[in-house]
Motif scaffolding. Structure first.
Motif, PDB file in Angstrom:
ATOM      1  N   THR A 218       0.866  -1.175   0.000  1.00  0.00           N
ATOM      2  CA  THR A 218       0.000   0.000   0.000  1.00  0.00           C
ATOM      3  C   THR A 218       0.903   1.226   0.000  1.00  0.00           C
ATOM      4  OG1 THR A 218      -1.767  -1.139   1.164  1.00  0.00           O
ATOM      5  CG2 THR A 218      -1.772   1.262   1.289  1.00  0.00           C
ATOM      6  N   SER A 219       0.820   2.020  -1.041  1.00  0.00           N
ATOM      7  CA  SER A 219       1.703   3.182  -1.169  1.00  0.00           C
ATOM      8  C   SER A 219       1.192   4.074  -2.298  1.00  0.00           C
ATOM      9  CB  SER A 219       3.138   2.726  -1.496  1.00  0.00           C
ATOM     10  OG  SER A 219       3.145   2.024  -2.731  1.00  0.00           O
ATOM     11  N   ASP A 220       1.849   5.233  -2.477  1.00  0.00           N
ATOM     12  CA  ASP A 220       1.486   6.089  -3.604  1.00  0.00           C
ATOM     13  C   ASP A 220       2.494   5.955  -4.741  1.00  0.00           C
ATOM     14  OD1 ASP A 220       3.644   7.340  -2.555  1.00  0.00           O
ATOM     15  OD2 ASP A 220       2.665   9.270  -2.199  1.00  0.00           O
ATOM     16  N   LYS A 221       3.384   4.964  -4.610  1.00  0.00           N
ATOM     17  CA  LYS A 221       4.360   4.720  -5.673  1.00  0.00           C
ATOM     18  C   LYS A 221       4.942   3.321  -5.486  1.00  0.00           C
ATOM     19  CE  LYS A 221       8.237   6.994  -7.955  1.00  0.00           C
ATOM     20  NZ  LYS A 221       9.273   8.020  -7.863  1.00  0.00           N
ATOM     21  N   ILE A 222       5.201   2.658  -6.580  1.00  0.00           N
ATOM     22  CA  ILE A 222       5.837   1.339  -6.502  1.00  0.00           C
ATOM     23  C   ILE A 222       7.322   1.527  -6.767  1.00  0.00           C
ATOM     24  CG2 ILE A 222       5.905  -0.993  -7.471  1.00  0.00           C
ATOM     25  CD1 ILE A 222       2.943  -0.541  -8.287  1.00  0.00           C
ATOM     26  N   THR A 223       8.121   1.055  -5.829  1.00  0.00           N
ATOM     27  CA  THR A 223       9.568   1.293  -5.897  1.00  0.00           C
ATOM     28  C   THR A 223      10.335   0.007  -5.566  1.00  0.00           C
ATOM     29  OG1 THR A 223       9.709   1.846  -3.565  1.00  0.00           O
ATOM     30  CG2 THR A 223       9.208   3.655  -5.067  1.00  0.00           C
ATOM     31  N   TYR A 224      11.651   0.123  -5.632  1.00  0.00           N
ATOM     32  CA  TYR A 224      12.546  -0.986  -5.247  1.00  0.00           C
ATOM     33  C   TYR A 224      12.224  -1.459  -3.829  1.00  0.00           C
ATOM     34  CZ  TYR A 224      16.962  -3.076  -3.596  1.00  0.00           C
ATOM     35  OH  TYR A 224      17.912  -3.899  -3.036  1.00  0.00           O
ATOM     36  N   ASP A 225      11.969  -0.504  -2.929  1.00  0.00           N
ATOM     37  CA  ASP A 225      11.797  -0.857  -1.520  1.00  0.00           C
ATOM     38  C   ASP A 225      10.538  -1.676  -1.253  1.00  0.00           C
ATOM     39  OD1 ASP A 225      14.119   0.383  -0.750  1.00  0.00           O
ATOM     40  OD2 ASP A 225      13.139   2.343  -0.535  1.00  0.00           O
ATOM     41  N   ASN A 226       9.503  -1.490  -2.057  1.00  0.00           N
ATOM     42  CA  ASN A 226       8.265  -2.217  -1.737  1.00  0.00           C
ATOM     43  C   ASN A 226       7.911  -3.290  -2.769  1.00  0.00           C
ATOM     44  OD1 ASN A 226       7.127  -0.733  -3.850  1.00  0.00           O
ATOM     45  ND2 ASN A 226       6.253   0.822  -2.482  1.00  0.00           N
ATOM     46  N   SER A 227       8.822  -3.569  -3.727  1.00  0.00           N
ATOM     47  CA  SER A 227       8.492  -4.602  -4.717  1.00  0.00           C
ATOM     48  C   SER A 227       9.705  -5.430  -5.108  1.00  0.00           C
ATOM     49  CB  SER A 227       7.873  -3.952  -5.962  1.00  0.00           C
ATOM     50  OG  SER A 227       8.858  -3.198  -6.646  1.00  0.00           O
ATOM     51  N   LEU A 228      10.647  -5.573  -4.198  1.00  0.00           N
ATOM     52  CA  LEU A 228      11.881  -6.299  -4.518  1.00  0.00           C
ATOM     53  C   LEU A 228      11.586  -7.778  -4.808  1.00  0.00           C
ATOM     54  CD1 LEU A 228      14.970  -6.325  -4.713  1.00  0.00           C
ATOM     55  CD2 LEU A 228      15.031  -6.780  -2.249  1.00  0.00           C
ATOM     56  N   TRP A 229      12.137  -8.235  -5.927  1.00  0.00           N
ATOM     57  CA  TRP A 229      11.967  -9.625  -6.344  1.00  0.00           C
ATOM     58  C   TRP A 229      13.355 -10.274  -6.355  1.00  0.00           C
ATOM     59  CZ3 TRP A 229       9.887 -11.435 -11.817  1.00  0.00           C
ATOM     60  CH2 TRP A 229       9.628 -12.816 -11.781  1.00  0.00           C
ATOM     61  N   LEU A 230      13.640 -11.036  -5.305  1.00  0.00           N
ATOM     62  CA  LEU A 230      14.963 -11.631  -5.152  1.00  0.00           C
ATOM     63  C   LEU A 230      15.045 -12.982  -5.853  1.00  0.00           C
ATOM     64  CD1 LEU A 230      16.119 -11.077  -1.442  1.00  0.00           C
ATOM     65  CD2 LEU A 230      17.417 -10.513  -3.515  1.00  0.00           C
ATOM     66  N   TYR A 231      16.101 -13.170  -6.601  1.00  0.00           N
ATOM     67  CA  TYR A 231      16.477 -14.468  -7.202  1.00  0.00           C
ATOM     68  C   TYR A 231      15.433 -15.004  -8.188  1.00  0.00           C
ATOM     69  CZ  TYR A 231      19.016 -14.187  -2.781  1.00  0.00           C
ATOM     70  OH  TYR A 231      19.748 -13.753  -1.721  1.00  0.00           O
ATOM     71  N   GLY A 232      14.408 -14.230  -8.514  1.00  0.00           N
ATOM     72  CA  GLY A 232      13.376 -14.726  -9.432  1.00  0.00           C
ATOM     73  C   GLY A 232      12.548 -15.846  -8.836  1.00  0.00           C
ATOM     74  N   ARG A 233      12.428 -15.837  -7.519  1.00  0.00           N
ATOM     75  CA  ARG A 233      11.694 -16.922  -6.864  1.00  0.00           C
ATOM     76  C   ARG A 233      10.196 -16.805  -7.120  1.00  0.00           C
ATOM     77  NH1 ARG A 233      14.467 -17.007  -0.909  1.00  0.00           N
ATOM     78  NH2 ARG A 233      13.870 -14.823  -0.993  1.00  0.00           N
ATOM     79  N   SER A 234       9.521 -17.944  -7.083  1.00  0.00           N
ATOM     80  CA  SER A 234       8.077 -17.971  -7.286  1.00  0.00           C
ATOM     81  C   SER A 234       7.366 -18.211  -5.956  1.00  0.00           C
ATOM     82  CB  SER A 234       7.706 -19.067  -8.279  1.00  0.00           C
ATOM     83  OG  SER A 234       8.143 -20.319  -7.787  1.00  0.00           O
ATOM     84  N   SER A 235       6.055 -17.970  -5.966  1.00  0.00           N
ATOM     85  CA  SER A 235       5.259 -18.187  -4.762  1.00  0.00           C
ATOM     86  C   SER A 235       4.705 -19.603  -4.712  1.00  0.00           C
ATOM     87  CB  SER A 235       4.076 -17.206  -4.718  1.00  0.00           C
ATOM     88  OG  SER A 235       4.504 -15.891  -4.896  1.00  0.00           O
ATOM     89  N   ASN A 236       4.600 -20.254  -5.870  1.00  0.00           N
ATOM     90  CA  ASN A 236       4.078 -21.623  -5.869  1.00  0.00           C
ATOM     91  C   ASN A 236       5.210 -22.618  -6.138  1.00  0.00           C
ATOM     92  OD1 ASN A 236       4.537 -21.143  -8.553  1.00  0.00           O
ATOM     93  ND2 ASN A 236       2.471 -21.575  -9.257  1.00  0.00           N
TER      94      ASN A 236
END
Lengths: 388, 565
Positions: A104-122
């Motif tokens: 929840t924010s007014d901008k999507i940035t590195y700090d709130n959407s970091l995707w490490l190692y290309g890992r998946s959720s499933n």
């Protein structure tokens, strides 16, 4: 012991009561819907960090996904005119892998959407050369912002990497029937007295990479063993000294993805580790030097004076599942010719090879079948292949 | 065993008296036989051009449950139910299944009543309780008979859970209508695979003290916990402790009842794979006051409950109905899974659950948003008023209940949802009013629910369920039956997604505008009190108003013979 349990129960409940007055002020993450005045003109992009760790962070908008050189990917957007809750979903078209990020924010940035190692959720891994769709959903909006058909140029290699003090050794991704000589299991051993035995890589069903290992057959001779695959010389893990010595048997994990079909009973996967305890080798360097010679194998004589360790996994579930077995759960092999003559002490540094076998167990004589994929060993804990 | 009733009364009246009686071995049989055949068809605008979709089928089964009862003496008895089940369409016994459906042993040793094997467990609505589904309470016999089949197949009996383990019960008579009772049980709800999954046990019990014939005090405890093994992927432990107080008094013109229950839970879950532990605690309280006017045959009630947002009691919060399960009847429509309709809730055996879930199971907010997990639904503060006829009135039954609730803590922000549920209805025994021996009943019921939340993630969801039914005995023991259900839901809501620790980690918003009209007509022959044959035709017509040409109709001719002995 019972008294302690009662004390624990009562104290925790009393503590719970005391905590009521100072509990959280909301349940779950922030939830803020877009109002009617939300500006729907949203720019949305995927980026990679291109600088090395420790350097000033440099990023670039990515047209391809590449977690081979860069551990970190992230998403960005323009500044919204109000704070909203959003979810980004990355979906692989070919693999079925899904990764989700929300905030929840007014901008999507590195700090709130970091995707490490290309890992998946499933359970599935993103695949090299597949296309991925990124979808940005904002609560309260009918519009979904999409970046479609971004190709995966390279995926992260976990082999010989360390993450959060856990070391990874990929034994075999089962992407080829003929993996390189220094890694992977290339020797196939069917039980020739069984029927319709097949041990082969297949693209039909996989959880990682381009294929998995399909094992099937009918245990016609009722000996329980149907077939398997192993390191050809039974020395391959020593050639690169891939597994450290002195690792506690509770901290050394053998990990494998197995596809189950609960309607096929008696399917069991057996993992076996081979240790080289030939006393002529005094140091790890000696073991490595011996393994480096391509014509050398773990001979019958060496096997009969070394330990072999076994663990059986009864496949009684449906679909793909990662099974992670600590070395402490392995039992000693009982055939003196194949590893029952050692000192019966688990020594991680002496593990020189692995085999994966299909059994008809608990009942022999059955038609059995399964797929296995992406076998690895982790040192220091269980693997963390997935987003939490 | 059903421990809704006083364990002191139960143990003293049955246990201690039986313990002194010698008896010779006795053997008896009883059971149930059932034959079901349904002829189904699918129609409506949504499948008009779906040539590859199956639109008709016939299914059914015959089953016979033989219950053997062996009473060797007062110390030992055994009960086993042996089931034979054959799907419709097979012959000469092919595909016939034989299984032991239920098995238990028990007895009484010097006043200690014990039971082993499949045991029924129930304590209070906040500790161990299998909550009923929401409804009007006044549905047609046609629908309630279908629901009874599902509940029988799902091992539902009242508000008990059927579990495997051992239980014991003992009571002390303290004189002057005072007594002390103790009940304890241990069951296993999951078995280890000797690697990643540990054994999971459920243990608990109740200590009950009757001060006199008016006042009873109780202490309840239930724990669901894993037996730790080194290689387990997780370690779970949940404890619930409550105390309750009951006061019942009868005056010349009234019955007065007061019940209160207070307690708390503590939860701990360690995820060994990701090396993380989550633990939390919370409290619950419930107060019920009932006042029955004996002369008027009217019972009035007021209740209040407050259940904390992280109150965790799996044995009270597990649902018997799985909203996410896929019905097998016409399971695929145009290449996609057919979602559940209201019709499936009382006709599909696949949508029921009989096991304890450690995580809060998914639920459809538009069917029941106030108390989807029974009274133990977390994060609720609810006030209720109700009025109902008591059993002294034979000509009719009627009831009205109003509940207003709100969240204690907001989901995703400080704004709280509010809930309002009004339900009521009646059943008129016209035959009794006309003083005939014939069965002539008419029933009607309604349940309305509204959920609202203001703020940046506003919610406005309403649902309406209407029941109507008629039963008429046109010849001796031959009834004509008719039933109607109408369900409608519209608005928007957010589903709270939960992680492995049972904590909310995200929300999924949706809009809904659906309605479903179900009617059923048929006949029933009551050969005896325990043997009936019924034939009825059902039509369920579902429409999603947010989708063009969404109408889906399920027609079903349903044949049912059920005999008990």
């Amino acid at each position: 012991m019972k008294l302690n349990r009662i004390k624990t129960i009562l104290s925790s409940v009393i503590l719970g009561g005391l905590m009521v007055s100072c509990g959280p002020d909301k349940v779950g993450p922030d939830l803020k819907g877009a109002s009617s005045s939300f500006n729907k003109n949203v720019s949305f992009s995927f980026n990679h960090v291109t600088s090395d760790p420790g350097e000033d962070v440099e990023t670039e908008t990515a047209e391809k996904i590449n977690f081979s050189n860069n551990d970190e990917g992230f998403f960005t957007s323009n500044k919204f005119n109000e704070e909203v809750s959003w979810t980004i979903t990355a979906s692989g078209y070919g693999s079925g892998a899904v990764a989700q990020f929300s905030g929840t924010s007014d901008k999507i940035t590195y700090d709130n959407s970091l995707w490490l190692y290309g890992r998946s959720s499933n359970v599935f891994f993103f695949q090299k050369k597949e296309f991925v769709k990124f979808e940005l959903d904002i609560v309260g909006l009918d519009t979904t912002y999409i970046i479609d058909s971004v190709s995966v140029s390279k995926v992260r290699s976990w082999h010989k990497k360390e993450v959060n003090n856990i070391g990874y050794v990929v034994i075999d991704a089962f992407d080829s029937d003929a993996p390189s000589a220094t890694s992977g299991m290339s020797a196939t051993g069917p039980d020739h007295n069984d029927q319709d035995v097949m041990v082969s890589v297949t693209e039909l069903n996989k959880v990682e990479g381009v294929s998995s290992l399909y094992l099937t057959g009918t245990d016609l001779n009722n000996n329980g063993w149907v077939g398997g695959r192993n390191h050809e010389r039974l020395l391959e893990l020593h050639e690169g000294l891939l597994i450290d010595s002195g690792i506690d048997e509770d901290e050394l994990f053998f990990n494998i993805f197995i596809h189950g079909d609960s309607e096929i009973g008696n399917t069991t996967i057996e993992i076996k580790s081979y240790e080289n305890e030939d006393t002529t080798f005094k140091t790890r360097a000696d073991l490595k030097a011996y393994a480096a010679e391509e014509t050398n194998t773990l001979t019958s004589a060496q096997q009969s004076s070394s330990d072999g360790w076994i663990y059986d996994i009864i496949v009684n579930w449906d679909g793909w599942k990662m099974v992670s077995v600590p070395y402490s759960k392995f039992r000693a092999a009982n055939d003196p010719k194949t590893g029952a003559g050692g000192d019966r002490i688990k020594e991680s540094g002496k593990i020189c090879a692995i085999s994966v076998n299909l059994l008809s167990y608990p009942t022999s004589g059955s038609e059995v079948s399964t797929y296995v994929d992406f076998m690895s060993i982790t040192m220091g804990g269980r693997p963390q292949f997935k987003l939490k | 065993m059903n421990y809704k009733k006083s364990i002191i009364y139960s143990a003293l009246s049955l246990g201690l008296t039986i313990s002194g009686v010698a008896q010779s071995p006795q053997y008896s049989l009883n059971g149930l036989g059932r034959s079901i055949i349904s002829n189904n068809n699918l129609s409506g605008a949504s499948v008009k051009d779906a040539t590859a979709t199956q639109k008709a089928n016939i299914s059914g089964y015959n089953l016979f449950d033989l219950q053997t009862n062996l009473d060797v003496d007062s110390v030992f008895n055994a009960v086993a139910i042996f089931r034979t089940r054959s799907p419709f369409g097979t012959s000469f016994g092919s595909k016939t299944d034989f299984e032991f459906r239920q098995f238990s042993m028990g007895g009484n040793v010097n006043g200690l009543r014990y039971q082993l094997g499949d045991i029924r467990v129930e304590l209070t609505p906040y500790t161990v309780f299998n909550a009923d589904l929401a409804g009007t309470g006044f549905e047609s016999d046609l629908f309630s008979e279908r629901r009874e089949i599902l509940e029988y197949e799902n091992f539902n009996d009242g508000n008990t859970w059927l579990l495997q383990g051992v239980s014991g019960q003992y009571a002390w008579n303290l004189g002057e209508e005072s007594g002390l009772g103790l009940y304890a049980f241990t069951t296993r709800t999951a078995s280890t695979n000797e690697l990643s999954t540990p054994d999971r046990l459920l243990s608990g019990g109740r200590l009950e003290y009757a001060l006199d014939k008016y006042i009873t005090l109780g202490l309840n405890e239930v724990s669901l916990y894993d037996i730790a093994i080194a290689s387990a992927e997780f370690d779970y432990n949940n404890n619930v402790v409550t105390g309750d107080f009951t006061y019942n008094r009868e005056t010349e013109g009234a019955l007065v009842g007061f019940k209160a229950e207070f307690g708390g839970s503590s939860y701990s879950y360690t995820d060994n794979v990701n090396d993380s532990t989550e633990s939390y605690s919370d409290m619950t309280m419930d107060v019920d006051f009932d006042y029955t006017l004996k002369n008027q045959g009217l019972k009035l009630g007021f209740d209040f409950r407050r259940v904390g947002a992280t109150f965790a009691s799996p044995t009270a919060q597990s649902r018997r109905y799985v909203s996410s399960a896929n019905p097998m009847l016409f399971s695929e429509v145009k290449g996609s899974v057919r979602g559940q309709q209201y019709f499936d809730q009382f006709t599909s055996e696949e949508v029921y659950n009989n096991s304890i879930s450690t995580s809060l199971m998914a639920f459809n907010q538009y069917y029941n948003n106030l108390n989807p997990y029974g009274d133990a639904t977390p994060n609720r503060m609810v006030f209720g008023l109700d009025a109902a006829t008591d059993t002294s009135i034979t000509a009719f039954e009627a009831g009205l209940a109003l509940n207003y609730g709100m969240e204690i803590i907001g989901e995703g922000g400080s704004d709280l949802r509010s809930f309002m549920v009004a339900k009521g209805g009646g059943l008129i025994h016209i035959g009794n009013l006309l003083e005939t021996n014939r069965l002539i009943d008419a029933n009607a019921g309604v349940r309305f629910e509204n959920t609202a939340r203001s703020g940046s993630a506003d919610v406005a969801l309403s649902s309406l369920l209407i029941d109507f039914g008629l039963s008429g005995e046109i010849a001796k023991k031959v009834d004509l039956l008719a039933g109607v259900k109408y369900f409608q839901a519209s608005g928007n809501e957010f589903i709270a997604n939960r992680d492995g620790f049972n904590l909310v980690d995200g929300f999924t918003g949706y809009d809904i505008d659906v309605n479903e009209f179900i009617y059923s007509v048929g006949a029933r022959i009551r050969f005896s009190e325990k043997q009936t044959f019924s034939l009825n035709y059902n039509m369920a017509s579902f429409t999603d108003n947010n989708i063009d040409n969404s109408q889906l109709n399920i027609g079903q001719l349903f044949f049912n013979f059920t005999g008990k002995f």
